[in-house]
Write an enzyme that holds these catalytic residues in place. Sequence first.
Site, PDB file in Angstrom:
ATOM      1  N   GLU A  43       0.830  -1.204   0.000  1.00 41.70           N
ATOM      2  CA  GLU A  43       0.000   0.000   0.000  1.00 41.70           C
ATOM      3  C   GLU A  43       0.866   1.256   0.000  1.00 41.70           C
ATOM      4  O   GLU A  43       1.909   1.317   0.669  1.00 41.70           O
ATOM      5  CB  GLU A  43      -0.884   0.016   1.254  1.00 41.70           C
ATOM      6  CG  GLU A  43      -1.905  -1.092   1.319  1.00 41.70           C
ATOM      7  CD  GLU A  43      -3.171  -0.747   0.574  1.00 41.70           C
ATOM      8  OE1 GLU A  43      -3.522   0.445   0.524  1.00 41.70           O
ATOM      9  OE2 GLU A  43      -3.809  -1.665   0.053  1.00 41.70           O
ATOM     10  N   ASP A  44       0.427   2.263  -0.738  1.00 46.33           N
ATOM     11  CA  ASP A  44       0.956   3.634  -0.606  1.00 46.33           C
ATOM     12  C   ASP A  44       2.487   3.660  -0.641  1.00 46.33           C
ATOM     13  O   ASP A  44       3.136   4.195   0.262  1.00 46.33           O
ATOM     14  CB  ASP A  44       0.478   4.253   0.708  1.00 46.33           C
ATOM     15  CG  ASP A  44      -1.032   4.293   0.840  1.00 46.33           C
ATOM     16  OD1 ASP A  44      -1.723   4.154  -0.181  1.00 46.33           O
ATOM     17  OD2 ASP A  44      -1.530   4.473   1.971  1.00 46.33           O
ATOM     18  N   CYS A  82      -5.939   5.184  -3.498  1.00 47.56           N
ATOM     19  CA  CYS A  82      -6.201   3.771  -3.767  1.00 47.56           C
ATOM     20  C   CYS A  82      -7.466   3.483  -4.578  1.00 47.56           C
ATOM     21  O   CYS A  82      -7.402   2.787  -5.593  1.00 47.56           O
ATOM     22  CB  CYS A  82      -6.234   2.996  -2.459  1.00 47.56           C
ATOM     23  SG  CYS A  82      -7.413   3.608  -1.250  1.00 47.56           S
ATOM     24  N   ASP A 245      -0.245   0.097  -5.025  1.00 40.83           N
ATOM     25  CA  ASP A 245      -1.475   0.630  -5.619  1.00 40.83           C
ATOM     26  C   ASP A 245      -1.345   2.103  -5.982  1.00 40.83           C
ATOM     27  O   ASP A 245      -2.011   2.595  -6.893  1.00 40.83           O
ATOM     28  CB  ASP A 245      -2.679   0.413  -4.690  1.00 40.83           C
ATOM     29  CG  ASP A 245      -2.509   1.038  -3.315  1.00 40.83           C
ATOM     30  OD1 ASP A 245      -1.381   1.413  -2.956  1.00 40.83           O
ATOM     31  OD2 ASP A 245      -3.517   1.138  -2.582  1.00 40.83           O
TER      32      ASP A 245
END
Length: 633
Positions: A43-44, A82, A245
């Site tokens: 993530e991120d 996202c 993402d």
Amino acid sequence: MPNRTSRRAVLALGGAIAGTAALPAAAAAQDAERPNILWLVAEDHNPFLGAYGDDQAQTPTLDALAERGILYANAFSTYPVCAPTRFSIITGKAPESCGPAHHMRASGLRPDWLLGFPQYLREAGYYTSNSNKTDYNTDIDLAATWDANGPDASWAGRDPGQPFFAIFNHMTTHESSLWSSEPTGVHDPADAELPEYTPDTVNTRADRAHYYDNITRVDAQIADRLAELEAAGLAEDTIVFYYSDNGGVLPRSKRYAYDSGLRTALIAVFPDKWAHLAPAEPGAVVADPVTTLDYAPTVLELAGLDVPGHFDGTSLLEARRRPEYAFGARNRMDARYDFVRTVRDGRYRYIRNYAPHRIYNQHVAYLFQQLGVLDWERLHLDGALDEVQERWWQPKPAEELYDLETDPDEVANLIDEPHLRRVRRRLAAALDEHLIAVHDNGFIPEGAAAEGYDQSRVRGAFPIERVKTLADSAIQRKRSNTAKFTRALNDGNEVVRYWGVQGLLILAAADLLRRNDVEDDLQAVLGDAEEIPQVRIAAAETLARLGRGAEAVDYLSGVLGDADAPDPVRLQAVEALTYIPAEDAAAALDVLDAVAGPETGTYIGIAANYLRFVLRGEYAPTPEVQAAILGLA
């Protein structure tokens, strides 16, 4: 062959071009042995990896993965957040083509034929599993898409010999990780290398070191996943992809349409058994631009399936793949409306701001839980920032142009440089073509009838060429366009009328509008019960900026207080109240109080809470106030 470069010469690039092919033949490859495909997702996550030349990173697993795989030097998400990006991944379609999927947390109106691409794999005999994030920004049929979906989902449930497509999502680097866990001390804050736009504070350095620590944690988790694959005897049968993402979470990263918000890592490893499918040899660095729109067609092609002609991306295996540009975007982020479009080539990023009257750093309550962001705002309020750092608290220019070769932080706007006129024209033309090609629903106010893939393509519902021409005039802030915008208020199309008002609002925000020239027209719009509320809300904000706040607040308060009104319309009403003069907006405090309680935790409630704090003089960039705004205290 793909364009390759040495690891030391890695430069950000970007892009994807639309791929065309026949619809998938579900059973085309069922009789042949097919590879397993494993996605390991963080993530991120900016590409803060040793393999990408980052000297601060401690990522031995991912560096080794890149050494025996293919590193994509210029991989980008479609959005710097996202949910819209995950729409692009699961559907292979640009989110802005299926409004409101381009907004953060919405439900894109997709046509029935636009499926989650793993459904094609299931129909072809693959076992599909997802552990465990979905967040697709639309109503994808999860039961049709995944054989197994949830925290415990894996390839383990498949039949003997059945090929699998499996996703494992790792939350370790997610934005929220900077609030809830302690740094490991692997990275020293004193060694943090801060970008030019970020003020140097103790918290900013600590957040950056903590983020690098989290990337090291992800690296260890990826090692565990690969060990599981090896222990199961599946490594030689499985093609592995590692990616994120969207870009990172540090100040001016996530949610911002720069490399800091859009650029991600992407590594692909093809075992010897499937090396003949690889687009490059092990250890190669591919400089051709890649976006998340390219992932779905790549997986389908690896599985031996036809790629649907409606996909907007191109398989990474495409022999003649030569994308020149990467397109990115930003729209509503939680409770805050914005509208940014960008295109990136091998050296330059061009940005067009369709809401230049809104400041860069609008208050997004989720983001403002980060201590480094609060430091930034505190220094802004104290007048202690330099010119570059202060810019993010100001309205935006219509256009931006950055040279990533000389300015990797993207702080020197070169849009007016004479020697770059050709670059500006070329990138602007590429962006124009893209906006029309995807039928960009970002020009449609959220909640309007024209929003959605099928809806926006109904004849006459959304004349995108006319709308875009008017919007392009609006952002230039030229008083001479006033008559053009007032004429648009009487157009037969509501989206055109919306941009007529937007043009006047942008002029008013820049103190370039004379009230006597437009007051009667705007009063007529505000009083027209047949007009859509999105247009009337914009007219109300414009009138308030021109000194007619009483009528404006009366209307905006009525919309906000109407619990039966659509959520996007109420959110636009509180947004307008936030940006009109405070002495006028104060008249809405009773309504804000009445709304904030029942709407606690919703975007409407969060926006109302923030405005209550501001109007009462109680707002401060502190964790306690931010928690109260979110309804957590």
